[in-house]
Design a protein around this motif. Structure first.
Motif, PDB file in Angstrom:
ATOM      1  N   VAL A  44      39.645 -31.719  -9.601  1.00 17.81           N
ATOM      2  CA  VAL A  44      39.643 -32.856  -8.688  1.00 17.81           C
ATOM      3  C   VAL A  44      40.969 -32.827  -7.945  1.00 17.81           C
ATOM      4  N   CYS A  45      40.885 -32.734  -6.616  1.00 23.62           N
ATOM      5  CA  CYS A  45      42.067 -32.665  -5.767  1.00 23.62           C
ATOM      6  C   CYS A  45      41.885 -33.652  -4.620  1.00 23.62           C
ATOM      7  N   ASP A  46      42.773 -34.616  -4.513  1.00 23.07           N
ATOM      8  CA  ASP A  46      42.686 -35.651  -3.471  1.00 23.07           C
ATOM      9  C   ASP A  46      41.348 -36.371  -3.488  1.00 23.07           C
ATOM     10  N   GLY A  47      40.804 -36.618  -4.678  1.00 20.27           N
ATOM     11  CA  GLY A  47      39.551 -37.350  -4.808  1.00 20.27           C
ATOM     12  C   GLY A  47      38.306 -36.535  -4.537  1.00 20.27           C
ATOM     13  N   VAL A  48      38.453 -35.235  -4.299  1.00 22.43           N
ATOM     14  CA  VAL A  48      37.315 -34.352  -4.028  1.00 22.43           C
ATOM     15  C   VAL A  48      37.098 -33.461  -5.246  1.00 22.43           C
ATOM     16  N   ALA A  49      35.860 -33.397  -5.730  1.00 15.65           N
ATOM     17  CA  ALA A  49      35.539 -32.613  -6.917  1.00 15.65           C
ATOM     18  C   ALA A  49      35.055 -31.213  -6.534  1.00 15.65           C
ATOM     19  N   TYR A  50      35.449 -30.237  -7.347  1.00 12.85           N
ATOM     20  CA  TYR A  50      35.033 -28.846  -7.192  1.00 12.85           C
ATOM     21  C   TYR A  50      34.573 -28.330  -8.550  1.00 12.85           C
ATOM     22  N   ARG A  55      32.786 -27.005  -3.624  1.00 17.89           N
ATOM     23  CA  ARG A  55      32.915 -28.445  -3.442  1.00 17.89           C
ATOM     24  C   ARG A  55      31.638 -29.149  -3.870  1.00 17.89           C
ATOM     25  N   MET A  57      29.240 -32.334  -3.442  1.00 21.16           N
ATOM     26  CA  MET A  57      28.942 -33.389  -2.479  1.00 21.16           C
ATOM     27  C   MET A  57      28.854 -34.737  -3.184  1.00 21.16           C
ATOM     28  N   THR A  58      29.321 -35.779  -2.504  1.00 19.35           N
ATOM     29  CA  THR A  58      29.232 -37.128  -3.063  1.00 19.35           C
ATOM     30  C   THR A  58      27.821 -37.669  -2.847  1.00 19.35           C
ATOM     31  N   GLU A  61      27.326 -38.646   0.735  1.00 20.58           N
ATOM     32  CA  GLU A  61      27.056 -37.508   1.611  1.00 20.58           C
ATOM     33  C   GLU A  61      25.591 -37.068   1.493  1.00 20.58           C
TER      34      GLU A  61
END
Length: 66
Positions: A44-50, A55, A57-58, A61
């Protein structure tokens, strides 16, 4: 077993000539998930999960069709 990686290296069986894998990076939270289908690296980097570098998707999205 699923464990958050608090140490800066992932320990385990490895060849002696292979260096330890550094996992700590400022601003990035990492967890290794051990499942029946294989190990997955979750970041998790800057609130984005990988997951394994891809990546995730939320839900927003997915709903908006992006």
């Amino acid at each position: 077993m699923n464990a958050s990686l608090m140490p800066e290296v992932l320990l385990g069986a490895r060849p002696t000539e292979q260096p330890q894998l550094p996992l700590a990076t400022e601003g990035v939270q990492r967890t290794v998930w051990h499942s029946a289908f294989g190990d997955m690296l979750i970041e998790v980097c800057d609130g984005v999960a990988y997951v394994n570098g891809a990546r995730v998707m939320t839900l927003e999205e997915l709903r908006s069709g992006l």
